[in-house]
Scaffold this motif. Sequence first.
Motif, PDB file in Angstrom:
ATOM      1  N   MET A  71       0.855  -0.839  -0.004  1.00 53.05           N
ATOM      2  CA  MET A  71       0.449   0.501   0.147  1.00 53.05           C
ATOM      3  C   MET A  71       0.561   0.701  -0.153  1.00 53.05           C
ATOM      4  SD  MET A  71      -2.601   1.410   2.466  1.00 53.05           S
ATOM      5  CE  MET A  71      -4.175  -0.540   2.185  1.00 53.05           C
ATOM      6  N   SER A  72       0.748   2.494  -0.758  1.00 49.85           N
ATOM      7  CA  SER A  72       1.572   3.286  -0.962  1.00 49.85           C
ATOM      8  C   SER A  72       1.574   3.952   0.390  1.00 49.85           C
ATOM      9  CB  SER A  72       1.092   4.046  -2.543  1.00 49.85           C
ATOM     10  OG  SER A  72      -0.077   4.585  -2.133  1.00 49.85           O
ATOM     11  N   VAL A  73       2.241   4.396   0.458  1.00 48.58           N
ATOM     12  CA  VAL A  73       2.375   5.913   0.903  1.00 48.58           C
ATOM     13  C   VAL A  73       1.452   6.964   1.635  1.00 48.58           C
ATOM     14  CG1 VAL A  73       3.670   6.850   3.033  1.00 48.58           C
ATOM     15  CG2 VAL A  73       4.677   5.135   2.360  1.00 48.58           C
ATOM     16  N   PRO A  74       0.557   7.652   2.600  1.00 48.82           N
ATOM     17  CA  PRO A  74       0.027   8.852   2.737  1.00 48.82           C
ATOM     18  C   PRO A  74       0.460  10.452   2.307  1.00 48.82           C
ATOM     19  CG  PRO A  74      -0.312   8.003   4.400  1.00 48.82           C
ATOM     20  CD  PRO A  74       0.496   6.810   3.755  1.00 48.82           C
ATOM     21  N   VAL A  75       0.393  11.568   2.347  1.00 48.85           N
ATOM     22  CA  VAL A  75       0.745  12.618   2.251  1.00 48.85           C
ATOM     23  C   VAL A  75       0.169  13.423   2.170  1.00 48.85           C
ATOM     24  CG1 VAL A  75       2.947  13.722   0.990  1.00 48.85           C
ATOM     25  CG2 VAL A  75       2.803  11.702   0.961  1.00 48.85           C
ATOM     26  N   VAL A  76       0.077  13.980   3.131  1.00 50.17           N
ATOM     27  CA  VAL A  76      -0.485  15.312   3.933  1.00 50.17           C
ATOM     28  C   VAL A  76       0.077  17.027   3.072  1.00 50.17           C
ATOM     29  CG1 VAL A  76      -1.940  16.584   5.352  1.00 50.17           C
ATOM     30  CG2 VAL A  76      -2.332  13.781   5.726  1.00 50.17           C
ATOM     31  N   LEU A  77      -0.501  17.577   2.447  1.00 48.03           N
ATOM     32  CA  LEU A  77       0.377  18.474   2.322  1.00 48.03           C
ATOM     33  C   LEU A  77      -0.944  19.958   2.641  1.00 48.03           C
ATOM     34  CD1 LEU A  77       0.267  17.878  -2.058  1.00 48.03           C
ATOM     35  CD2 LEU A  77       2.151  18.161  -0.401  1.00 48.03           C
ATOM     36  N   ILE A  78      -0.267  20.580   3.623  1.00 50.71           N
ATOM     37  CA  ILE A  78      -0.367  21.390   4.479  1.00 50.71           C
ATOM     38  C   ILE A  78       0.119  22.828   3.692  1.00 50.71           C
ATOM     39  CG2 ILE A  78      -1.337  21.853   7.043  1.00 50.71           C
ATOM     40  CD1 ILE A  78      -0.055  19.750   7.582  1.00 50.71           C
ATOM     41  N   HIS A  79      -0.814  23.767   3.524  1.00 53.19           N
ATOM     42  CA  HIS A  79      -0.938  25.406   3.057  1.00 53.19           C
ATOM     43  C   HIS A  79      -0.810  26.467   4.292  1.00 53.19           C
ATOM     44  CE1 HIS A  79      -4.697  27.596   3.367  1.00 53.19           C
ATOM     45  NE2 HIS A  79      -5.403  26.063   3.339  1.00 53.19           N
ATOM     46  N   GLY A  80      -0.239  27.608   3.785  1.00 54.90           N
ATOM     47  CA  GLY A  80      -0.152  27.765   4.705  1.00 54.90           C
ATOM     48  C   GLY A  80      -0.885  29.904   4.635  1.00 54.90           C
ATOM     49  N   LEU A  81      -0.536  30.601   5.685  1.00 57.29           N
ATOM     50  CA  LEU A  81      -1.670  31.930   4.967  1.00 57.29           C
ATOM     51  C   LEU A  81      -1.691  32.486   3.505  1.00 57.29           C
ATOM     52  CD1 LEU A  81      -1.358  33.654   8.361  1.00 57.29           C
ATOM     53  CD2 LEU A  81      -2.710  32.218   7.654  1.00 57.29           C
TER      54      LEU A  81
ATOM     55  N   HIS B   7      -7.834  20.156  13.122  1.00 59.67           N
ATOM     56  CA  HIS B   7      -8.178  19.917  12.179  1.00 59.67           C
ATOM     57  C   HIS B   7      -7.729  18.493  11.191  1.00 59.67           C
ATOM     58  CE1 HIS B   7     -10.742  20.966   8.495  1.00 59.67           C
ATOM     59  NE2 HIS B   7      -9.108  20.735   7.937  1.00 59.67           N
ATOM     60  N   TYR B   8      -6.557  19.026  10.688  1.00 64.07           N
ATOM     61  CA  TYR B   8      -5.182  18.869  10.228  1.00 64.07           C
ATOM     62  C   TYR B   8      -5.284  16.590  11.326  1.00 64.07           C
ATOM     63  CZ  TYR B   8      -4.876  21.613   6.191  1.00 64.07           C
ATOM     64  OH  TYR B   8      -4.421  22.047   5.315  1.00 64.07           O
ATOM     65  N   ALA B   9      -4.541  16.552  13.053  1.00 68.57           N
ATOM     66  CA  ALA B   9      -4.561  15.784  13.516  1.00 68.57           C
ATOM     67  C   ALA B   9      -6.326  15.126  13.261  1.00 68.57           C
ATOM     68  CB  ALA B   9      -4.828  15.833  14.803  1.00 68.57           C
ATOM     69  N   ALA B  10      -7.344  14.872  12.907  1.00 68.10           N
ATOM     70  CA  ALA B  10      -8.680  14.558  12.989  1.00 68.10           C
ATOM     71  C   ALA B  10      -8.563  13.396  11.032  1.00 68.10           C
ATOM     72  CB  ALA B  10      -9.942  15.547  12.853  1.00 68.10           C
ATOM     73  N   ILE B  11      -8.152  14.419  10.152  1.00 68.14           N
ATOM     74  CA  ILE B  11      -7.993  14.108   9.031  1.00 68.14           C
ATOM     75  C   ILE B  11      -7.282  13.044   9.000  1.00 68.14           C
ATOM     76  CG2 ILE B  11      -6.989  14.929   6.805  1.00 68.14           C
ATOM     77  CD1 ILE B  11      -7.802  17.622   7.239  1.00 68.14           C
ATOM     78  N   ILE B  12      -5.213  13.099   9.799  1.00 67.67           N
ATOM     79  CA  ILE B  12      -5.010  11.863   9.765  1.00 67.67           C
ATOM     80  C   ILE B  12      -5.224  10.818  10.324  1.00 67.67           C
ATOM     81  CG2 ILE B  12      -2.527  11.120  11.385  1.00 67.67           C
ATOM     82  CD1 ILE B  12      -1.324  14.417  10.546  1.00 67.67           C
ATOM     83  N   GLU B  13      -6.134  11.227  12.000  1.00 65.78           N
ATOM     84  CA  GLU B  13      -6.882  10.039  12.483  1.00 65.78           C
ATOM     85  C   GLU B  13      -7.429   9.172  11.209  1.00 65.78           C
ATOM     86  OE1 GLU B  13      -9.945   9.341  16.376  1.00 65.78           O
ATOM     87  OE2 GLU B  13      -8.963  10.984  15.439  1.00 65.78           O
ATOM     88  N   ASP B  14      -7.875   9.083  10.409  1.00 63.57           N
ATOM     89  CA  ASP B  14      -9.044   8.901   9.449  1.00 63.57           C
ATOM     90  C   ASP B  14      -7.983   7.991   8.584  1.00 63.57           C
ATOM     91  OD1 ASP B  14     -11.126   9.318  10.683  1.00 63.57           O
ATOM     92  OD2 ASP B  14     -11.468  10.920   9.165  1.00 63.57           O
ATOM     93  N   LEU B  15      -6.502   8.362   8.197  1.00 64.83           N
ATOM     94  CA  LEU B  15      -6.060   7.693   7.276  1.00 64.83           C
ATOM     95  C   LEU B  15      -5.466   6.091   8.014  1.00 64.83           C
ATOM     96  CD1 LEU B  15      -4.425  10.489   6.333  1.00 64.83           C
ATOM     97  CD2 LEU B  15      -5.281   9.753   5.002  1.00 64.83           C
TER      98      LEU B  15
ATOM     99  N   GLY C  74       5.748  16.760  16.124  1.00 67.65           N
ATOM    100  CA  GLY C  74       5.864  16.430  17.366  1.00 67.65           C
ATOM    101  C   GLY C  74       4.818  15.478  18.481  1.00 67.65           C
ATOM    102  N   LEU C  75       4.103  15.035  17.804  1.00 62.87           N
ATOM    103  CA  LEU C  75       3.122  14.941  18.769  1.00 62.87           C
ATOM    104  C   LEU C  75       2.716  13.215  18.435  1.00 62.87           C
ATOM    105  CD1 LEU C  75       0.118  17.377  18.458  1.00 62.87           C
ATOM    106  CD2 LEU C  75       1.471  16.927  20.637  1.00 62.87           C
ATOM    107  N   ASP C  76       4.013  12.775  17.425  1.00 57.85           N
ATOM    108  CA  ASP C  76       3.875  11.009  16.546  1.00 57.85           C
ATOM    109  C   ASP C  76       2.925  11.066  15.707  1.00 57.85           C
ATOM    110  OD1 ASP C  76       6.652  10.776  17.739  1.00 57.85           O
ATOM    111  OD2 ASP C  76       5.369  11.096  19.660  1.00 57.85           O
ATOM    112  N   LEU C  77       2.678  12.101  14.997  1.00 61.33           N
ATOM    113  CA  LEU C  77       1.160  11.451  14.129  1.00 61.33           C
ATOM    114  C   LEU C  77       1.500  11.661  12.577  1.00 61.33           C
ATOM    115  CD1 LEU C  77      -1.423  14.888  16.079  1.00 61.33           C
ATOM    116  CD2 LEU C  77      -1.127  12.443  15.786  1.00 61.33           C
ATOM    117  N   GLY C  78       3.079  11.784  12.077  1.00 64.19           N
ATOM    118  CA  GLY C  78       3.563  12.060  11.343  1.00 64.19           C
ATOM    119  C   GLY C  78       4.155  10.712  10.771  1.00 64.19           C
ATOM    120  N   ALA C  79       4.711  10.541  10.202  1.00 68.37           N
ATOM    121  CA  ALA C  79       5.636   9.066   9.742  1.00 68.37           C
ATOM    122  C   ALA C  79       7.305  10.037   9.339  1.00 68.37           C
ATOM    123  CB  ALA C  79       5.592   8.792   8.497  1.00 68.37           C
ATOM    124  N   ALA C  80       6.946  10.981   8.939  1.00 65.75           N
ATOM    125  CA  ALA C  80       7.907  12.399   8.529  1.00 65.75           C
ATOM    126  C   ALA C  80       7.335  13.027   8.100  1.00 65.75           C
ATOM    127  CB  ALA C  80       9.219  11.640   7.259  1.00 65.75           C
ATOM    128  N   ALA C  81       8.115  14.832   8.307  1.00 67.88           N
ATOM    129  CA  ALA C  81       7.410  16.083   7.365  1.00 67.88           C
ATOM    130  C   ALA C  81       8.389  16.647   6.932  1.00 67.88           C
ATOM    131  CB  ALA C  81       6.762  16.191   8.972  1.00 67.88           C
TER     132      ALA C  81
END
Length: 263
Positions: free
Chosen positions: A1-11, A65-73, A94-101
């Motif tokens: 299974m391919s690794v999920p990637v979450v892209l987070i924009h800024g202001l 908001h993004y933590a909730a999205i990650i929870e569904d992955l 830092g909250l250990d919610l990502g494999a890398a950043a």
Amino acid sequence: MSVPVVLIHGLWLHASSWQPWVELFRERGYRPVAPGWPGDAPTVEQTRANPDALAGHGIDDVVAHYAAIIEDLPERPILIGHSFGGMIAQKLLGLDLGAAAVAVDAAQIKGVLPVPLSALRSGSAVLSNPANRHRAVSLTPEQFRYAFGNAVTERESRELYDRWSIPAPGKPLFEAASATFNPHSPAKVATGNASRGPLLLIAGGRDHTVPETVVRATLKQYRHSQAVTDFVEFPDRAHSLTIDSGWREVAETCLTWLKEQNL
């Protein structure tokens, strides 16, 4: 299974500005998604038409908001963030919610001092008026040119502005600006977490909004962690480096680094 990637924009940029990255990462076998911030509408035009939906959202709201999205992955994703999205990616890592950043021109976290004059000027559209803490504020084309597009032609800067710019909530900027005086600042990141995944910090040498000195100062905040923390600078690039005509070079650098991390 391919690794999920979450892209987070800024202001001031819509999530759809990540679309070229989404397509490239999908081609390379990842499963990328680029969700918007709380209050973002599906399109740039709809978001511009309803700025009040963005107003009042702070750093903690965006992290949740993004933590909730990650929870569904199905597994912890790779996090890639730009500007304030880079700060959010660091907080989630830092909250250990990502494999890398990967944090590209990331907004300064608590502990990073001082604030360069160019960064103050870039944020002045918001910070000059305390009432903007509870509003969503748009940049003018000229303000966008200084904050984002100073390393590209004036024409390209205007095209980027017309295509991707949206109003931004003022609250995160005020939270970051007051981080030094707030022991519980939402801009605080768990930089000492030794068990977190690897982190790549990327700086643009001509960035007015997040100058290279800020990214190097952020790197120093991780000196007490044994986890991988790498740094790459693009000397001739500014804050638009994820969306302008040179975006692919930045994306390929991220992909190469991820391969080095066996991700």
